[in-house]
Design an enzyme around this catalytic site. Structure first.
Site, PDB file in Angstrom:
ATOM      1  N   LYS A  22       1.168  -1.431  -0.224  1.00  0.00           N
ATOM      2  CA  LYS A  22       0.159   0.605  -0.485  1.00  0.00           C
ATOM      3  C   LYS A  22       1.036   1.139   0.373  1.00  0.00           C
ATOM      4  CE  LYS A  22      -1.289   2.145   3.792  1.00  0.00           C
ATOM      5  NZ  LYS A  22      -1.348   2.917   4.214  1.00  0.00           N
ATOM      6  N   ASN A  23       2.110   1.341   0.798  1.00  0.00           N
ATOM      7  CA  ASN A  23       2.455   2.774   1.222  1.00  0.00           C
ATOM      8  C   ASN A  23       3.192   2.573  -0.163  1.00  0.00           C
ATOM      9  OD1 ASN A  23       1.443   3.410   3.323  1.00  0.00           O
ATOM     10  ND2 ASN A  23       2.857   2.722   4.608  1.00  0.00           N
ATOM     11  N   ARG A  92      -4.556  10.824   4.434  1.00  0.00           N
ATOM     12  CA  ARG A  92      -3.098  11.820   4.412  1.00  0.00           C
ATOM     13  C   ARG A  92      -1.706  11.846   3.670  1.00  0.00           C
ATOM     14  NH1 ARG A  92       0.493  13.463   6.945  1.00  0.00           N
ATOM     15  NH2 ARG A  92       0.354  15.104   7.898  1.00  0.00           N
ATOM     16  N   CYS A 116      -4.150  12.976  12.370  1.00  0.00           N
ATOM     17  CA  CYS A 116      -4.062  12.193  12.938  1.00  0.00           C
ATOM     18  C   CYS A 116      -4.069  11.196  13.759  1.00  0.00           C
ATOM     19  CB  CYS A 116      -2.765  11.665  11.555  1.00  0.00           C
ATOM     20  SG  CYS A 116      -2.688   9.823  11.707  1.00  0.00           S
ATOM     21  N   ARG A 121       1.515  14.858  12.569  1.00  0.00           N
ATOM     22  CA  ARG A 121       1.956  14.190  11.794  1.00  0.00           C
ATOM     23  C   ARG A 121       2.254  15.428  10.576  1.00  0.00           C
ATOM     24  NH1 ARG A 121      -0.599   8.742   9.481  1.00  0.00           N
ATOM     25  NH2 ARG A 121       1.322   8.835   7.936  1.00  0.00           N
ATOM     26  N   ASP A 309       4.878   0.355  11.504  1.00  0.00           N
ATOM     27  CA  ASP A 309       4.101  -0.090  11.310  1.00  0.00           C
ATOM     28  C   ASP A 309       3.226  -1.496  11.705  1.00  0.00           C
ATOM     29  OD1 ASP A 309       3.477   2.351   9.498  1.00  0.00           O
ATOM     30  OD2 ASP A 309       3.652   1.371   7.693  1.00  0.00           O
ATOM     31  N   ARG A 401      -8.591  -0.562   4.861  1.00  0.00           N
ATOM     32  CA  ARG A 401      -7.778   0.810   4.136  1.00  0.00           C
ATOM     33  C   ARG A 401      -5.590   0.222   3.598  1.00  0.00           C
ATOM     34  NH1 ARG A 401      -7.069   6.999   6.428  1.00  0.00           N
ATOM     35  NH2 ARG A 401      -6.635   6.934   4.839  1.00  0.00           N
TER      36      ARG A 401
HETATM   37  N1  EPU Z   1       7.942  14.473  10.172  1.00  0.00           N
HETATM   38  C1  EPU Z   1       8.030  15.688  10.500  1.00  0.00           C
HETATM   39  N2  EPU Z   1       8.075  16.250   9.683  1.00  0.00           N
HETATM   40  C2  EPU Z   1       7.630  16.337   8.331  1.00  0.00           C
HETATM   41  C3  EPU Z   1       7.425  15.039   8.117  1.00  0.00           C
HETATM   42  C4  EPU Z   1       7.441  13.726   8.480  1.00  0.00           C
HETATM   43  O1  EPU Z   1       8.477  15.856  11.934  1.00  0.00           O
HETATM   44  O2  EPU Z   1       7.367  17.490   7.728  1.00  0.00           O
HETATM   45  C5  EPU Z   1       7.793  13.255  11.050  1.00  0.00           C
HETATM   46  C6  EPU Z   1       6.695  12.724  11.460  1.00  0.00           C
HETATM   47  O3  EPU Z   1       5.602  13.131  12.589  1.00  0.00           O
HETATM   48  C7  EPU Z   1       7.056  11.409  11.987  1.00  0.00           C
HETATM   49  C8  EPU Z   1       8.259  10.838  11.412  1.00  0.00           C
HETATM   50  O4  EPU Z   1       8.919  11.904  10.706  1.00  0.00           O
HETATM   51  O5  EPU Z   1       7.186  11.164  13.510  1.00  0.00           O
HETATM   52  C9  EPU Z   1       7.840  10.323  10.195  1.00  0.00           C
HETATM   53  O6  EPU Z   1       6.839  10.487   9.217  1.00  0.00           O
HETATM   54  P1  EPU Z   1       7.037  10.374   7.828  1.00  0.00           P
HETATM   55  O7  EPU Z   1       6.623  11.736   7.194  1.00  0.00           O
HETATM   56  O8  EPU Z   1       8.076   9.187   7.054  1.00  0.00           O
HETATM   57  O9  EPU Z   1       5.949   9.051   8.215  1.00  0.00           O
HETATM   58  P2  EPU Z   1       4.764   9.358   5.891  1.00  0.00           P
HETATM   59  O10 EPU Z   1       5.631   9.444   5.118  1.00  0.00           O
HETATM   60  O11 EPU Z   1       3.779  10.283   6.867  1.00  0.00           O
HETATM   61  C10 EPU Z   1       4.686   6.480   5.941  1.00  0.00           C
HETATM   62  C11 EPU Z   1       3.787   5.463   5.846  1.00  0.00           C
HETATM   63  C12 EPU Z   1       3.359   5.460   7.395  1.00  0.00           C
HETATM   64  C13 EPU Z   1       4.553   4.090   8.189  1.00  0.00           C
HETATM   65  C14 EPU Z   1       5.602   5.731   8.325  1.00  0.00           C
HETATM   66  C15 EPU Z   1       6.434   5.762   8.755  1.00  0.00           C
HETATM   67  C16 EPU Z   1       3.367   6.165   3.758  1.00  0.00           C
HETATM   68  C17 EPU Z   1       1.508   6.347   3.087  1.00  0.00           C
HETATM   69  N3  EPU Z   1       2.414   6.366   5.043  1.00  0.00           N
HETATM   70  O12 EPU Z   1       3.980   8.109   6.767  1.00  0.00           O
HETATM   71  O13 EPU Z   1       2.320   4.240   6.975  1.00  0.00           O
HETATM   72  O14 EPU Z   1       3.915   4.552   9.568  1.00  0.00           O
HETATM   73  O15 EPU Z   1       5.820   6.446   6.669  1.00  0.00           O
HETATM   74  O16 EPU Z   1       7.470   4.208   8.651  1.00  0.00           O
HETATM   75  O17 EPU Z   1       3.580   6.454   2.976  1.00  0.00           O
HETATM   76  C18 EPU Z   1       0.094   2.764   7.380  1.00  0.00           C
HETATM   77  O18 EPU Z   1       0.347   2.210   6.335  1.00  0.00           O
HETATM   78  O19 EPU Z   1      -0.020   2.177   8.698  1.00  0.00           O
HETATM   79  C19 EPU Z   1       1.142   4.315   7.884  1.00  0.00           C
HETATM   80  C20 EPU Z   1       0.803   5.182   9.132  1.00  0.00           C
END
Ligand code: EPU
Length: 432
Positions: A22-23, A92, A116, A121, A309, A401
């Site tokens: 998915k991701n 998101r 979230c 996030r 995850d 999801r």
């Molecule tokens: N963060 C910041 N600033 C930013 C972006 C992120 O501080 O601009 C922080 C976040 O708050 C968090 C950390 O950095 O503490 C990591 O966030 P990241 O941006 O890597 O997460 P994401 O890209 O929003 C993806 C997956 C998540 C998974 C995370 C971490 C997708 C669609 N989602 O989220 O998946 O937990 O990476 O591996 O790819 C799930 O599948 O259940 C899920 C939540």
């Protein structure tokens, strides 16, 4: 609304097939906006988040077809420049439209995503990255307004207090591939899903080096062409079934489990005493029946560390394992919504700051529980498999999801799991 009923205690056997990640799919779908030519995407899981991303692309003007349940074709001859709140708020991950929209149209307005349940996030790193590409950014009335008329390559550092950002790296990559000059991303996320996106972009004509490392270099090109891309397997889905084998003390084969992408997780499960065999690069045989589990400490970290995850599912396993385990969240320090629900089933877990202190080994008993998010839903269903009696998991739209046919796949392995309407729940336990 649907609910999942689990009658615990069955042993599992047989083989389960893992779908596409998915991701990886969500940014890969968004990347189809980078070209006017058709893009075919295979091994796409049948999930509500994917269908939702397809709807957004269609609303942005792309022609989106589902060729079969797991193959999509996207042709974005025109792309609108505004992704409105009513679309973005539902998922998101739609924030990953910013990069491709501004790269292709040189202008984009994307609604800011809302809160979230797994914790704050922010998208500050995404915006910092785009600004280093000389993108104009204003925030106005809940929208990020991007002016890409002067885009040019730059050096971007994407490390934040919780490590790098997965979707942020995807956004900057997708912007940089069509940005003149050379962009360097330092502290880039190196999750397998980011690598898969890089492979797809390269197959479209992008010039990216350092793939799989924390330093990516992108030399912008004038345009990209169509491609045919097969999405990698979902390591989180695979890990969830491996834990299903562990908590039911069963022997199962997980096909599509790529050990290479699960190294930290498998290492920790091995330390916890789970016996398994890596049959080939794509298959893991779990020997839960032969295993005597012991407590372990777990710390989630960005890849190649232990994945956040799989944290909730691991808490379920450790709640069933005699002894004291501590699970610490370094990626989302508040991601413990499953803990009170596991407590309702008899688990002894307390939260101390970013850690769950698990006094494992108490027997779990079935209860009505509420899913708060995707991985929490899976953790509660896993607990139900091992609990005595009936567990009813409500709000399972979260599950849909990210897990294709979780209930059916578990039932095919021999679990007593059924998806029912909430009208079939005993009246005294339904809260919806
Ligand atoms: N963060 C910041 N600033 C930013 C972006 C992120 O501080 O601009 C922080 C976040 O708050 C968090 C950390 O950095 O503490 C990591 O966030 P990241 O941006 O890597 O997460 P994401 O890209 O929003 C993806 C997956 C998540 C998974 C995370 C971490 C997708 C669609 N989602 O989220 O998946 O937990 O990476 O591996 O790819 C799930 O599948 O259940 C899920 C939540």
């Amino acid at each position: 609304m649907d609910v999942v009923r689990i009658r615990g205690g069955n042993s599992l056997s047989g083989t389960v097939e893992i779908g596409g990640a998915k991701n990886a799919c969500l940014p890969i779908f968004a990347a189809a906006l980078l070209t006017a030519e058709p893009v075919t995407i295979r091994n796409v899981p049948d999930l509500s988040d994917v269908r939702f991303m397809a709807d957004i692309l269609e609303r942005l003007g792309a022609k989106v077809e589902r060729l079969d349940p797991h193959t999509w074709r996207i042709e974005a001859q025109t792309v609108a420049t505004r992704a409105p709140y009513d679309l973005v708020r539902k998922m998101r991950a739609s924030v990953c439209l910013m990069g491709p929209m501004v790269a292709r149209m040189r202008k984009a307005e994307v609604s800011l995503p809302g809160g979230c349940v797994i914790g704050p996030r922010p998208i500050d790193l995404h915006l910092k990255g785009l600004s280093k590409l000389n993108c104009g950014i204003t925030i106005d009335s809940g929208y990020v307004k991007l002016d890409g008329s002067q885009l040019r390559g730059g050096t971007v550092f994407l490390g934040g207090r919780h490590g790098s950002t997965v979707t942020g790296t995807a956004n900057i990559l997708m912007a940089a591939v069509l940005t003149p000059g050379v962009t360097r991303i330092d502290s880039a996320a190196c999750e397998p899903e980011v690598i898969d996106l890089c492979k797809m972009l390269i197959s479209m004509g992008a010039n990216i080096s350092g793939v799989g490392s924390h330093a990516l270099t992108i030399e912008g090109v004038d345009q990209l062409h169509g491609t045919d891309h097969k999405v990698l397997s979902d390591r989180i889905e695979a890990g969830t079934y491996i834990i299903a084998g562990a908590v039911t003390q069963s022997d199962i084969t997980v096909k599509g489990a790529q050990a290479e992408n699960l190294a930290a997780f498998l290492d920790k499960l091995s330390e916890a005493g789970l016996a398994f065999d890596i049959l080939d690069e794509d298959t893991i045989h779990v020997r839960g029946a032969d295993s005597v589990l012991r407590p372990v400490d777990v710390i989630t970290l960005p890849h190649p560390g232990f994945p956040t995850d799989l944290q909730a599912q691991t808490c379920t396993m450790l709640a069933l394992t005699s002894g004291l385990s501590i699970v610490t969240e370094r990626v989302y320090p508040n991601r413990f919504m499953h803990v009170p629900e596991l407590g309702r089933m008899g688990a002894d877990i307390s939260i101390e700051g970013p850690s769950a202190v698990i006094k494992g080994g108490l027997p779990l008993s079935g209860a009505p529980v509420m899913a708060s998010d995707l991985r929490a839903s899976a953790a509660l269903i896993l607990a139900g498999l091992a609990a005595k009696g009936e567990t009813w998991v409500q709000r399972i739209y979260h599950l849909d999801r990210g897990y294709e046919k979780f209930d059916e796949k578990l039932a095919a392995l021999g679990a007593d799991v059924a998806r029912l309407s909430d009208t079939e729940m005993p009246k005294d336990i339904s809260v919806e």
